[in-house]
Design an enzyme around this catalytic site. Sequence first.
Site, PDB file in Angstrom:
ATOM      1  N   CYS A 174      -3.351   4.710   8.927  1.00 51.29           N
ATOM      2  CA  CYS A 174      -2.946   3.402   9.408  1.00 51.29           C
ATOM      3  C   CYS A 174      -2.047   3.666  10.531  1.00 51.29           C
ATOM      4  CB  CYS A 174      -2.319   3.025   8.189  1.00 51.29           C
ATOM      5  SG  CYS A 174      -2.226   0.999   8.161  1.00 51.29           S
ATOM      6  N   HIS A 190      -6.076   4.331   3.417  1.00 55.15           N
ATOM      7  CA  HIS A 190      -4.838   5.031   2.946  1.00 55.15           C
ATOM      8  C   HIS A 190      -5.499   6.015   1.751  1.00 55.15           C
ATOM      9  CE1 HIS A 190      -1.467   3.210   4.812  1.00 55.15           C
ATOM     10  NE2 HIS A 190      -2.199   2.203   4.725  1.00 55.15           N
ATOM     11  N   GLU A 238      -3.908   8.535   0.911  1.00 55.87           N
ATOM     12  CA  GLU A 238      -2.697   9.160  -0.034  1.00 55.87           C
ATOM     13  C   GLU A 238      -2.244   8.010  -0.979  1.00 55.87           C
ATOM     14  OE1 GLU A 238      -2.735   7.190   2.760  1.00 55.87           O
ATOM     15  OE2 GLU A 238      -0.828   6.243   2.956  1.00 55.87           O
TER      16      GLU A 238
END
Lengths: 747, 80, 80, 221
Positions: free
Chosen positions: D87, D195, D197
């Site tokens: 991002c 994302h 994560e």
Amino acid sequence: MSEAVNPRYAEGITEEIALDHVTADEYEIILKELGRAPNLVELGIFSVMWSEHCSYKSSRLHLSKFPTKGEKVIYGPGENAGVIDIGDGQAAIFKMESHNHPSYIEPYQGAATGVGGILRDVFTMGARPVALMNALRFGDPKHPKTRQLVAGVTAGIGGYGNCVGVPTVGGETNFDKGYNGNILVNAMAVGLADTDKIFTAAAREPDFPVLYVGAKTGRDGIHGATMASAEFGEGSEENRPTVQVGDPFTEKKLIEACLELMSEDAISSIQDMGAAGLTSSSVEMASSGGLGIELDLDHVPQREENMTAYEMMLSESQERMLIIIKPGREHVAERIFRKWDLDVATIGKTAPHGRLVLRHKGEVVCDLPLDPIGENAPKYDRPWFPAEARGSIDPADLHQPEHLGEVLASLMGSPDMASKRWIWRQYDRHVMADTAASSEDPADAAIVRVHGTNKALAITTDCTPRYCFADPFEGGKQAVAEAWRNLTAVGADPIAITDCLNFGNPERPEIMGQFVGCVEGMAEACKALDFPVVSGNVSLYNETDGVAIPPTPAVGAVGLIPDMSQRMGYGGLKDGQVLLLVGETRGELGASLYLREIEGQEKGASPRVDLAVEKRNGDFVRSAIRAGKVSAVHDLSDGGLACAAADMAMAAGVGVKLAYTGALPVFAWMFGEDQGRYLIAADATDAEALRADAKAADVPMDVVGLAGGRFISINGGHAVDLIRLKQAHEGFMPALMDGEPEARVAE
Amino acid sequence: MKARVHVYLKPGVLDPQGQAVSNSLNHLGFNEVAGVRQGKLIEIDLNTADAEEAQQRVAEMCDKLLANPVIENYDIELSA
Amino acid sequence: MKARVHVYLKPGVLDPQGQAVSNSLNHLGFNEVAGVRQGKLIEIDLNTADAEEAQQRVAEMCDKLLANPVIENYDIELSA
Amino acid sequence: MKTAVIVFPGSNCDRDAAMALEAVTGQKPAMVWHEETELPEGLDFIMVPGGFSYGDYLRSGAVAARSPIVNDLKKKAEAGVPMLGVCNGFQILTEAGLLDGTLMRNASLHFVCEKAPLLVETANTRFTKGYADRKEILIPVAHHDGNYFADEATLDRIEGEGQVVFRYANNPNGSARDIAGVTNAAGNVLGMMPHPERAVDADHGGTDGLALFESVLGKLS
Ligand SMILES: Nc1ncnc2c1ncn2[C@@H]1O[C@H](COP(=O)(O)OP(=O)(O)O)[C@@H](O)[C@H]1O
Ligand SMILES: [Mg+2]
């Protein structure tokens, strides 16, 4: 200070200027308290401290009716935010606040700074903010300003919340012509802290240094726009923006810097600068500690040139805090705030004398006793009368709809009921990696894991202005009860609420009557449900040309899910399962969504909330969830049973065959908004045991449907396809917002 | 014709972007930078030949859409 | 001195913002609008008296930070 | 396993990144402040996290890409240390010249947050070998400036060299050729808007991101 023999007006002050700041009666009180006339700076300070916003002068009397204590309450109203114990040495800290007027004037910045302000209330107390919510009310979708306002407010909330990196996990959105001239933007923030590291605002010791940290002070949002420019700094008139611009980047740094400083042994007390910035923060810190405070305004970090004392004290520049630091620890604060590229300056000290003393350019420009400004601010018992009671609606008097499936589709696509995806898709709901349920998920409350544990907070905001307008007392009760129900439906133990009480002009007795009714209804529900009020905010004068908004006491509630694996939602309906209705149905259609959307009528008594039944039914549902006997739970609210069943069916992608053989007209059974009810889904094999449990708990419960197929039908007919329902549900917001010019050139 | 519209923040309105850019330029060694304000540049292609009319229409566009009168001012430059 | 920097998208680079503004203007009845490109206006206060030096330093600022050479061009106007 | 997360003022997915790395490696990553001039020695993996470094002012990632730490980041990239920009991290890596292209305002002009289906374009990278058996994965996106742009020649080149690693199944932002993630020519630097994560935990966002971290950290079972 001039020592003239009690002239009515200090040098340079006219009657007009005085009355621009306070009422004639209030001016007399000031003269009496001071024994002399106030100068302009002092007058400015009285005007903001005695404003409705800071003094709660019309509402204080009634707010004292709220229950505010409880086993889990650590700090109730009076602090920057409410603090509740969530076990294991941790606390949840939360509050809700309005930013209505600024958001109408400048929707992006108004909403953005609303989010910034509510975040500061929470991290001021030592909490790391972990969730944001927003409760929005806009005018008629067809009103020419509505689109712009929706676009701007949504972008502003997202623009600020996304950038600071706190997930916006839920909220509510209503449309009603009653908000055409006065939209409501209520934002709620929730944070987490260790119970032994909670910070408060009250000054503790005299002669402690006062630190200013954060952004510089500009001429933002200074009160008194009607005043002659002579009262302001040279040539400052056109440099005095009426709206504040928020800077989420600075806020993010401020959060990190404050939390870093809080982890050191340096802060004695701390307070954010909210409305009336430097004035209210310094006055509140000193007076709640029973001390005084002295500031030297020359040391205030300033963004503009030639700012006057008046401007500095009244500025509403954002992203600023006041810290009373332990003597000798200033260097710790300096190191941390410098690291984060933020301003930090020692601007004064606490004092033993109980006064507010301000110096500017070597002169004393204000010397006021604190008691009259704060503690002894005027408090009004405004006249009021109760709203006229409305009669109940007999479904037999209403026209019988032909196709119940079509009625269901139009309700699911109606403005209040329709999906708000267009809005929440613009909010980062996942940052911080602890969001277990947010707007996109089929759950009655947002669920945010307590970082690093297996527990979670459940968070919801609720209010049904239709009900509050029909019957303020029942509506107030209902707002609290619905919040409690939403927390229950996700499997949480409800703990406490915050509120944002939005009303019209309190000087009108019927408006004051709405206020008193709602507050008393809320208080009764809070007591019955052991659901204390720990923080809140009042926003009055939401009216234009004598037209007030519908009474809107928004409730923000927090509960605890002790074990994440036991959280519940309404998406777990499976083919072949039965749908069980918990609670009694009398087909109450007064002030209902059905009546408004289908019959085009806004009349009738709002549904009654029996608080004992509410509690009994909710406790039963919670225990059924914890016993692992149900796979989906949904509370019943707008649109009643049929709309709740439609929500569940759409979320699971499986149809529902509803069946009803009772005495009510079927549409009243389907769309009535009787309170204290839930739909639960369970395997057919578990249904008998559940019914036995319900019976034992004296809770009415019946099988009302069977899951299967891809339609919703009633008694074998009136079928409506799930795809059609979904189109209706998802269609409203894009149709409203897309394909037409945006409000302004996007930033 | 072409119109070049500058939309900039009114004096006194906080400009967090400009401030961040100014700090960054200082960090990069441009110490002569005393301040930065950031605005928008909007270039419009117009099917209009009449400059006077264009001026008036573009001002209308600014009032209606391009600038936010609460916090922004604008100016307009026309060229053929 | 003051520098006014215009940062604008290179021809051929897609400009979703300009496109949206152009559509909005058409919707609002400004049918003479044939196209819009949106860029940035960056106004810099400089503690420099020498115009030549200023010009060169501001160009350096643009190359180092203010413009992204992949998609943007810039021009600089100086005034006292 | 030695890993690091770089923290800029305004980073806000640094904690998410650290949690994901710890979940996979069992060790906390070093959190490196942007004003440092050197990353720790012997790193196996570096993450440039998401957020709004410097408020996204001027251009997303532009100011952060001129931070002191970025000089050393470039050296590490050249030396072949694997690194991932997510991002805002992706935006920073393009601004720093470590990856081709740039990320412009979303075509809708709105911020978009949703769980985005991604096509794993190639499992033949050190980041994606764990996806060998899967074509589509679900990873959250949350951004305002994720509209990937590069000129046609560049796009042709990176596609030709197999540098396009993820594509959107349902393009949420207008990205050229639906590109969601790209590597550098050497293949050790990956940038992506989605994302991963936020997708390493069944209680939050699902687990489709796990294989990416397991792949690059050598933890595939
Ligand atoms: N302004 C908003 N911001 C974020 N989420 C919203 C907003 N408005 C509605 N929602 C979300 O849409 C869903 C439905 O809202 P609502 O109909 O008010 O729920 P309920 O009636 O169950 O309380 C919820 O998940 C809610 O969080
Ligand atoms: Mg609900």
